[in-house]
Design a protein around this motif. Structure first.
Motif: not given
Ligand code: MN
Ligand code: AMP
Ligand code: MN
Ligand code: MN
Length: 286
Positions: A19, A21, A51, A75, A258, A260
């Motif tokens: 996961h 980005h 996303h 995602e 996750d 970023h």
């Molecule tokens: Mn995410």
């Protein structure tokens, strides 16, 4: 006492981060910068999960890099009982027509939502925020973080967190939910692309246990296969609880940072707890 075979030891030391980005959604790094950083952090398998877009994969040569395994990911945004929910699609065929159709649908939903967010912000006195947000998104998948950054840039708020708390977060004027594809539709797209559908960060929705179980049941009914048992730096009690739910509901377990951007509030790539050994990892079926 059980002893690990050498093969299990190698397997156990591999880091799967499923996961993350890039700047093709609301991440900071380009796909190549993200991969370089993941390697530095010792990640052996990385899923890029922007996303509602797979644009990052146009800029990556998956085949040519043997030092890290890159897994196609996305995602997806959806809503369930008016709550924003995220579904990860992992290890799908990048050239799938179904998945591409899904991406197009969600892109349109994002553009329509952006216009509505802009109108809402306009109503409360922040004029022409769509222009500002679009400039920041560089016409890639526009999202609330771009509006948040715009509000910071014009001095309306001190930071991104404040922008979400005052204007864009749950129950605030810029929190618009109605355009996403449905949960069953999203899972259908992922499965048609031969991917695995995983319910992302289940504890982030702040649901009661009964409601979370209800969400998981609906997710399974629609064909969902996995639960993100470890998400970033969540606390160990949460992980234990999710592992229990994962086993009870006979789901596969996933894990990811996750990530970023570099910084304190986001988990670092590859830097999170292991999936409890009682669970079956999602990559076991790949
Ligand atoms: Mn995410
Ligand atoms: P969107 O997909 O456009 O609805 O935007 C949701 C994204 O905004 C999430 O995936 C987070 O990355 C980010 N986000 C949500 N809440 C916050 C917050 N309080 N501070 C910073 N980023 C946030
Ligand atoms: Mn995000
Ligand atoms: Mn998410």
């Amino acid at each position: 006492m059980t002893t690990l075979t050498s093969l299990e030891k190698i397997y156990d030391s591999m880091i799967y981060d499923l996961h993350s980005h890039t700047n093709f959604s609301d991440g900071m790094l380009t796909p190549s910068e993200l991969i370089v950083r993941a390697k530095k952090m010792g990640v052996s398998t990385l899923a890029i999960t922007d996303h509602d877009t797979i644009s990052a994969f146009k800029h990556i040569k998956i085949q040519n890099d043997h030092s890290i395994n890159i897994v196609p990911g996305i995602e997806f945004s959806t809503s369930w009982k008016k709550i924003n929910i995220h579904i990860l699609g992992l290890n799908f065929k990048l050239n799938s027509t179904a998945l591409k159709e899904g991406v197009r649908f969600q892109e349109k939903a994002r553009s329509q939502r952006a216009i509505m967010i802009s109108e809402k912000l306009d109503d409360i006195g922040f004029k022409r925020s769509l222009d500002g947000a679009l400039r920041l998104a560089k016409n890639e998948n526009i999202g609330r973080p771009h509006f948040a950054q715009h509000l910071v840039n014009i001095g309306a708020v001190d930071n991104i967190d404040q922008a979400f708390r005052k204007y864009l977060g749950v129950g605030k004027p810029g929190d618009i939910k109605s355009f996403w594809a449905s949960l069953p539709q999203i899972i259908k797209w992922i499965k048609e692309a031969e991917g695995t559908a995983v319910l992302a960060h289940p504890k982030k929705y702040k649901l009661t246990r009964t409601k979370l179980k209800h969400l998981i049941d609906d997710f399974i009914l629609a064909g969902g296969q996995g639960l993100e048992v470890v998400s970033g730096n969540q606390n160990p009690e949460t992980t234990k609880d999710l592992a229990k739910l994962c086993i009870e509901k006979k789901l596969l377990a996933s894990c990811g940072s996750d990530f970023h951007k570099p910084g304190e509030t986001w988990a670092e790539l590859g830097n999170f707890a292991k999936i409890p050994s009682s669970c079956i990892p999602v990559w076991d079926c790949w």
